[in-house]
Design a protein around this motif. Sequence first.
Motif, PDB file in Angstrom:
ATOM      1  N   VAL A  57       0.831  -1.206   0.000  1.00  0.00           N
ATOM      2  CA  VAL A  57       0.000   0.000   0.000  1.00  0.00           C
ATOM      3  C   VAL A  57       0.862   1.251   0.000  1.00  0.00           C
ATOM      4  O   VAL A  57       0.591   2.211  -0.728  1.00  0.00           O
ATOM      5  N   ARG A  58       1.919   1.272   0.793  1.00  0.00           N
ATOM      6  CA  ARG A  58       2.814   2.449   0.807  1.00  0.00           C
ATOM      7  C   ARG A  58       3.455   2.663  -0.560  1.00  0.00           C
ATOM      8  O   ARG A  58       3.555   3.788  -1.050  1.00  0.00           O
ATOM      9  N   GLU A  60       2.252   1.691  -3.451  1.00  0.00           N
ATOM     10  CA  GLU A  60       1.190   2.130  -4.367  1.00  0.00           C
ATOM     11  C   GLU A  60       0.864   3.610  -4.163  1.00  0.00           C
ATOM     12  O   GLU A  60       0.673   4.350  -5.128  1.00  0.00           O
ATOM     13  N   GLN A  61       0.805   4.062  -2.913  1.00  0.00           N
ATOM     14  CA  GLN A  61       0.548   5.473  -2.630  1.00  0.00           C
ATOM     15  C   GLN A  61       1.662   6.359  -3.178  1.00  0.00           C
ATOM     16  O   GLN A  61       1.403   7.427  -3.729  1.00  0.00           O
ATOM     17  N   ARG A  64       1.245   6.643  -6.895  1.00  0.00           N
ATOM     18  CA  ARG A  64       0.117   7.526  -7.208  1.00  0.00           C
ATOM     19  C   ARG A  64       0.544   8.991  -7.098  1.00  0.00           C
ATOM     20  O   ARG A  64       0.199   9.821  -7.943  1.00  0.00           O
ATOM     21  N   GLN A  65       1.323   9.309  -6.069  1.00  0.00           N
ATOM     22  CA  GLN A  65       1.801  10.684  -5.906  1.00  0.00           C
ATOM     23  C   GLN A  65       2.714  11.088  -7.057  1.00  0.00           C
ATOM     24  O   GLN A  65       2.631  12.212  -7.563  1.00  0.00           O
ATOM     25  N   GLU A  68       0.532  11.864 -10.054  1.00  0.00           N
ATOM     26  CA  GLU A  68      -0.174  13.142  -9.912  1.00  0.00           C
ATOM     27  C   GLU A  68       0.757  14.321 -10.198  1.00  0.00           C
ATOM     28  O   GLU A  68       0.367  15.280 -10.866  1.00  0.00           O
TER      29      GLU A  68
END
Length: 94
Positions: A57-58, A60-61, A64-65, A68
């Motif tokens: 999850v970390r 993946e986050q 994502r950043q 963006e």
Amino acid sequence: MGLVLVGETFRDALEAGLTDYDFLRGTETYKSDWTTKQRRTVSLRVLSPGGDGEWFVRREQGMRQVREVAKRLLPQDAVERVRRLRRRLSAVRG
């Protein structure tokens, strides 16, 4: 051609008595040609404490950043080219 195909799927859906048509996730520009409404997708993950899921999850986050930031910095046509490339690669792996 794609515009005609989407229109035909609308026709089929109406003839079948359906009242909603979901374009699914994504912000592709052709979707805004057909509607002004948007729905948000919400997901929930349940992880065991200290498991490998937390690392995933970390990561993946973080990715994502990065995406963006790239979307804000790159010209819109470059963002669209990258999206098309990712879709093609996904279809090949598919």
